[in-house]
Motif scaffolding. Structure first.
Motif, PDB file in Angstrom:
ATOM      1  N   GLY A 187      -9.619  -6.935  10.728  1.00  0.00           N
ATOM      2  CA  GLY A 187      -8.617  -7.315  11.708  1.00  0.00           C
ATOM      3  C   GLY A 187      -7.933  -8.637  11.425  1.00  0.00           C
ATOM      4  O   GLY A 187      -6.986  -9.007  12.126  1.00  0.00           O
ATOM      5  N   ARG A 188      -8.376  -9.366  10.402  1.00  0.00           N
ATOM      6  CA  ARG A 188      -7.787 -10.660  10.067  1.00  0.00           C
ATOM      7  C   ARG A 188      -7.025 -10.574   8.754  1.00  0.00           C
ATOM      8  O   ARG A 188      -7.251  -9.682   7.939  1.00  0.00           O
ATOM      9  N   THR A 189      -6.137 -11.533   8.539  1.00  0.00           N
ATOM     10  CA  THR A 189      -5.385 -11.627   7.287  1.00  0.00           C
ATOM     11  C   THR A 189      -5.956 -12.761   6.452  1.00  0.00           C
ATOM     12  O   THR A 189      -6.223 -13.856   6.966  1.00  0.00           O
ATOM     13  N   TYR A 190      -6.121 -12.505   5.163  1.00  0.00           N
ATOM     14  CA  TYR A 190      -6.712 -13.484   4.243  1.00  0.00           C
ATOM     15  C   TYR A 190      -5.799 -13.666   3.033  1.00  0.00           C
ATOM     16  O   TYR A 190      -5.082 -12.745   2.612  1.00  0.00           O
TER      17      TYR A 190
ATOM     18  N   VAL B  55      -9.789   3.156   3.161  1.00  0.00           N
ATOM     19  CA  VAL B  55      -8.841   4.233   3.462  1.00  0.00           C
ATOM     20  C   VAL B  55      -7.879   3.729   4.527  1.00  0.00           C
ATOM     21  O   VAL B  55      -8.285   3.438   5.661  1.00  0.00           O
ATOM     22  N   THR B  56      -6.600   3.600   4.171  1.00  0.00           N
ATOM     23  CA  THR B  56      -5.586   3.097   5.092  1.00  0.00           C
ATOM     24  C   THR B  56      -4.292   3.878   4.900  1.00  0.00           C
ATOM     25  O   THR B  56      -4.166   4.681   3.966  1.00  0.00           O
TER      26      THR B  56
ATOM     27  N   LEU C 178      -2.934 -13.529  -3.492  1.00  0.00           N
ATOM     28  CA  LEU C 178      -3.116 -12.141  -3.090  1.00  0.00           C
ATOM     29  C   LEU C 178      -3.470 -12.111  -1.616  1.00  0.00           C
ATOM     30  O   LEU C 178      -4.167 -13.010  -1.120  1.00  0.00           O
ATOM     31  N   TYR C 179      -3.016 -11.060  -0.900  1.00  0.00           N
ATOM     32  CA  TYR C 179      -3.178 -11.012   0.548  1.00  0.00           C
ATOM     33  C   TYR C 179      -3.902  -9.726   0.963  1.00  0.00           C
ATOM     34  O   TYR C 179      -3.720  -8.658   0.358  1.00  0.00           O
ATOM     35  N   PHE C 180      -4.678  -9.867   2.039  1.00  0.00           N
ATOM     36  CA  PHE C 180      -5.491  -8.771   2.546  1.00  0.00           C
ATOM     37  C   PHE C 180      -5.461  -8.830   4.065  1.00  0.00           C
ATOM     38  O   PHE C 180      -5.705  -9.892   4.651  1.00  0.00           O
TER      39      PHE C 180
ATOM     40  N   VAL D 292      -8.635  -2.403   7.688  1.00  0.00           N
ATOM     41  CA  VAL D 292      -8.713  -1.658   8.948  1.00  0.00           C
ATOM     42  C   VAL D 292      -9.381  -2.516  10.022  1.00  0.00           C
ATOM     43  O   VAL D 292     -10.538  -2.919   9.852  1.00  0.00           O
ATOM     44  N   PRO D 293      -8.696  -2.819  11.112  1.00  0.00           N
ATOM     45  CA  PRO D 293      -9.321  -3.580  12.195  1.00  0.00           C
ATOM     46  C   PRO D 293     -10.613  -2.907  12.674  1.00  0.00           C
ATOM     47  O   PRO D 293     -10.686  -1.688  12.793  1.00  0.00           O
TER      48      PRO D 293
END
Length: 422
Positions: free
Chosen positions: A316-319, A347-348, A372-374, A390-391
């Motif tokens: 649920g967070r962005t890194y 799986v998204t 790089l972002y996640f 996936v949150p």
């Protein structure tokens, strides 16, 4: 190993006759499979075939043969005896005593402890040429020794688009685990190394030649034991306190393999059971070449499962992950995201789980690093260098370097930690 064999057969492969070929993606459920190289996984049944030949062409193949108990038998391709020159490996069934071709006949002879073995191969897509890598994989030949003058065809199944599940996820934490284990023990000869454990299992009626019919009380005990055993393996994999798991003291990155000395998890005087549990809870197959920590030795894996503050990564967070450039590799590098529960690619809706230097734009012209972002949504500054998460689900990543250079080992190059963004 039984999960791999069953999943391969469910995809349509036949032992000794055919094998799936695929580049792993999220619809391929398999413990930490990567999307960097095409795979070939062939189930081989030596009871059915007798002595069996695996013939490899020359080229950048990397692989091995493991037995039914996931014990390493031989390396193939680049880490093998003949390196890039190909060659023929002769697999002998348990207890085989007849005359076999000598080494000078061009065979590398390997004696197997189990009837069932797995031949696993990857082809390195040098220069991003997947077609050439697939062509190399599909030129591998497998045939019985007594048919070497007129080998039968060995076929390949294109499973790129076909969903597959080669894991024990459906039964690793319940009573079915013991039924599957009983089935393996019932079909394989006893392995000397496992005799003490086989003795303990025999007390539970898990013994070759004996039906497995636990009563209600024992079913309850075994069901709880399977769940607890699985959970303890996950602790070894993702919540270990061992100091030797840490790659750099000022980073949260960890080594996946904790025994670089060999492919059998042996240390002086004992078996490193936690290191073995840690590996097989999140990965498959083992060989000495997979664990070496030396320049140019195959591929190098680092495990990332926490941010820089030590908090587990969550969907649920962005890194942001900052990697200094150039990455110390002679071939290529990648970052792959895995779901913590399935230990398989996330799986998204995005439909991918990896950022790969061979196929994605991971270089920059004007800076000495790449970000790089996640996260669940793509950050505005990501420029496509993003993997969706996936949150409500935890995740982890493998940072892989193929053909690592010395800077990957001596600490002069280090990726940053995952940074949670507001």
């Amino acid at each position: 190993m039984q999960g791999i064999l069953e999943g391969t057969r469910a995809a349509g492969a036949v032992d000794n006759e055919s094998a799936p070929v695929l580049v792993a993606r999220p619809h391929h459920v398999g413990f930490t499979l990567n999307s960097d190289t095409p795979y070939l996984g062939a189930g081989l049944n030596l009871r059915k075939s007798g002595p069996l030949v695996v013939e490899l062409p020359a080229g950048p193949l990397v692989g091995l043969v493991d037995d039914h108990y996931h014990q390493w038998l031989v390396d193939l391709g680049l880490p093998g005896r003949n390196a890039p020159d190909g060659g023929r490996v002769l697999l002998l069934p348990p207890g085989y005593e007849e005359r076999v071709p000598a080494d000078e006949d061009g065979f590398e002879v390997v004696r197997c402890d189990t009837w069932q073995v797995l031949c696993a191969l990857r082809a390195l897509p040098l220069g991003g040429d997947l077609a050439a890598a697939n062509a190399l994989l599909t030129s591998v030949r497998v045939y019985p020794l007594d048919r070497r003058d007129d080998p039968p065809a060995f076929s390949f199944l294109d499973c790129d688009e076909q969903p597959m599940d080669t894991t024990p996820l459906g039964w690793e934490d319940n009573l079915q685990f013991w039924r599957v284990l009983h089935g393996v023990i019932d079909t394989e000869p006893p392995v000397e190394e496992l005799r003490p454990m086989l003795g303990l299992l025999a007390e539970l009626e898990i013994e070759a030649g004996r039906p497995f019919t636990p009563d209600a009380r024992m079913k309850q005990i075994l069901t709880e034991a399977a769940r607890q055993g699985r959970d303890e393996m996950l602790v070894a994999a993702f919540a270990s306190r061992r100091p030797d798991r840490v790659v750099w003291p000022d980073r949260t990155w960890e080594w996946v393999g904790l025994r670089p000395e060999n492919g059998a998890f042996e240390r002086t005087g004992s078996l490193d059971v936690e290191a073995r549990d840690r590996w097989f809870a999140q990965a498959i197959i083992a060989s000495p070449a997979m664990f070496r920590r030396q320049r140019g030795a195959g591929s190098l894996y680092w495990l990332g499962l926490r941010d820089g503050k030590g908090t587990c990564l969550t969907g649920g967070r962005t890194y942001r992950l900052r990697a200094p450039l150039p990455v110390p590799q002679t071939l290529f590098w990648s970052v792959t995201v895995y779901d913590a529960a399935t230990r398989s690619e996330v799986v998204t809706e995005q439909g991918r789980a990896a950022l790969r230097s061979l196929f994605d734009d991971l270089a920059t012209d004007d800076t000495d690093h790449v970000d790089l972002y996640f996260g669940p949504e793509e950050a505005a500054e990501a420029q496509g260098r993003w993997i969706q998460t996936v949150p409500g689900r935890g995740w982890f990543t493998y940072f892989r370097i193929y053909g690592p250079e010395q800077a990957a080992f001596d600490g002069s190059w280090q990726p940053g930690d995952f940074e949670a963004l507001p």
